[in-house]
Design a protein around this motif. Sequence first.
Motif, PDB file in Angstrom:
ATOM      1  N   THR A   1       0.839  -1.201   0.000  1.00 54.55           N
ATOM      2  CA  THR A   1       0.000   0.000   0.000  1.00 54.55           C
ATOM      3  C   THR A   1       0.872   1.249   0.000  1.00 54.55           C
ATOM      4  O   THR A   1       0.576   2.229  -0.697  1.00 54.55           O
ATOM      5  CB  THR A   1      -0.937   0.001   1.219  1.00 54.55           C
ATOM      6  OG1 THR A   1      -1.709  -1.197   1.206  1.00 54.55           O
ATOM      7  CG2 THR A   1      -1.851   1.199   1.227  1.00 54.55           C
ATOM      8  N   VAL A   2       1.949   1.216   0.753  1.00 53.86           N
ATOM      9  CA  VAL A   2       2.889   2.339   0.783  1.00 53.86           C
ATOM     10  C   VAL A   2       3.536   2.513  -0.592  1.00 53.86           C
ATOM     11  O   VAL A   2       3.622   3.625  -1.114  1.00 53.86           O
ATOM     12  CB  VAL A   2       3.965   2.127   1.877  1.00 53.86           C
ATOM     13  CG1 VAL A   2       5.088   3.139   1.746  1.00 53.86           C
ATOM     14  CG2 VAL A   2       3.339   2.195   3.250  1.00 53.86           C
ATOM     15  N   SER A   3       3.965   1.426  -1.184  1.00 49.20           N
ATOM     16  CA  SER A   3       4.587   1.493  -2.505  1.00 49.20           C
ATOM     17  C   SER A   3       3.626   2.062  -3.544  1.00 49.20           C
ATOM     18  O   SER A   3       4.005   2.911  -4.357  1.00 49.20           O
ATOM     19  CB  SER A   3       5.050   0.100  -2.947  1.00 49.20           C
ATOM     20  OG  SER A   3       6.024  -0.389  -2.060  1.00 49.20           O
ATOM     21  N   GLU A   4       2.381   1.617  -3.518  1.00 50.54           N
ATOM     22  CA  GLU A   4       1.378   2.110  -4.455  1.00 50.54           C
ATOM     23  C   GLU A   4       1.088   3.591  -4.229  1.00 50.54           C
ATOM     24  O   GLU A   4       0.942   4.361  -5.177  1.00 50.54           O
ATOM     25  CB  GLU A   4       0.093   1.288  -4.350  1.00 50.54           C
ATOM     26  CG  GLU A   4      -0.986   1.714  -5.307  1.00 50.54           C
ATOM     27  CD  GLU A   4      -0.598   1.581  -6.770  1.00 50.54           C
ATOM     28  OE1 GLU A   4      -1.144   2.336  -7.595  1.00 50.54           O
ATOM     29  OE2 GLU A   4       0.258   0.729  -7.098  1.00 50.54           O
ATOM     30  N   ALA A   5       1.023   4.009  -2.976  1.00 48.11           N
ATOM     31  CA  ALA A   5       0.785   5.423  -2.653  1.00 48.11           C
ATOM     32  C   ALA A   5       1.897   6.285  -3.237  1.00 48.11           C
ATOM     33  O   ALA A   5       1.634   7.341  -3.824  1.00 48.11           O
ATOM     34  CB  ALA A   5       0.700   5.608  -1.142  1.00 48.11           C
ATOM     35  N   MET A   6       3.132   5.835  -3.111  1.00 47.27           N
ATOM     36  CA  MET A   6       4.261   6.601  -3.655  1.00 47.27           C
ATOM     37  C   MET A   6       4.216   6.649  -5.173  1.00 47.27           C
ATOM     38  O   MET A   6       4.522   7.678  -5.773  1.00 47.27           O
ATOM     39  CB  MET A   6       5.577   6.010  -3.175  1.00 47.27           C
ATOM     40  CG  MET A   6       5.828   6.263  -1.716  1.00 47.27           C
ATOM     41  SD  MET A   6       7.448   5.672  -1.278  1.00 47.27           S
ATOM     42  CE  MET A   6       7.212   5.371   0.447  1.00 47.27           C
TER      43      MET A   6
END
Length: 61
Positions: free
Chosen positions: A33-38
């Motif tokens: 989720t963090v990777s996708e947000a970035m």
Amino acid sequence: MVFFDRLLVTLLHLRLPLPHAVLADLFEVDRSTVSEAMRQVRPLLTARHVVQPCPTGRACG
């Protein structure tokens, strides 16, 4: 994640190069989720000249 959280996690990563796993723990989400947000927020910051574009041939975030 709401937009503000996605923006905050991206700015934290850019200013304090914390691993995605640490940011995921802080925001109580999965690392993916963090990777996708970035991936979603970084182009917006680049378009507004807040950050420089990623070098060619190199993954960002």
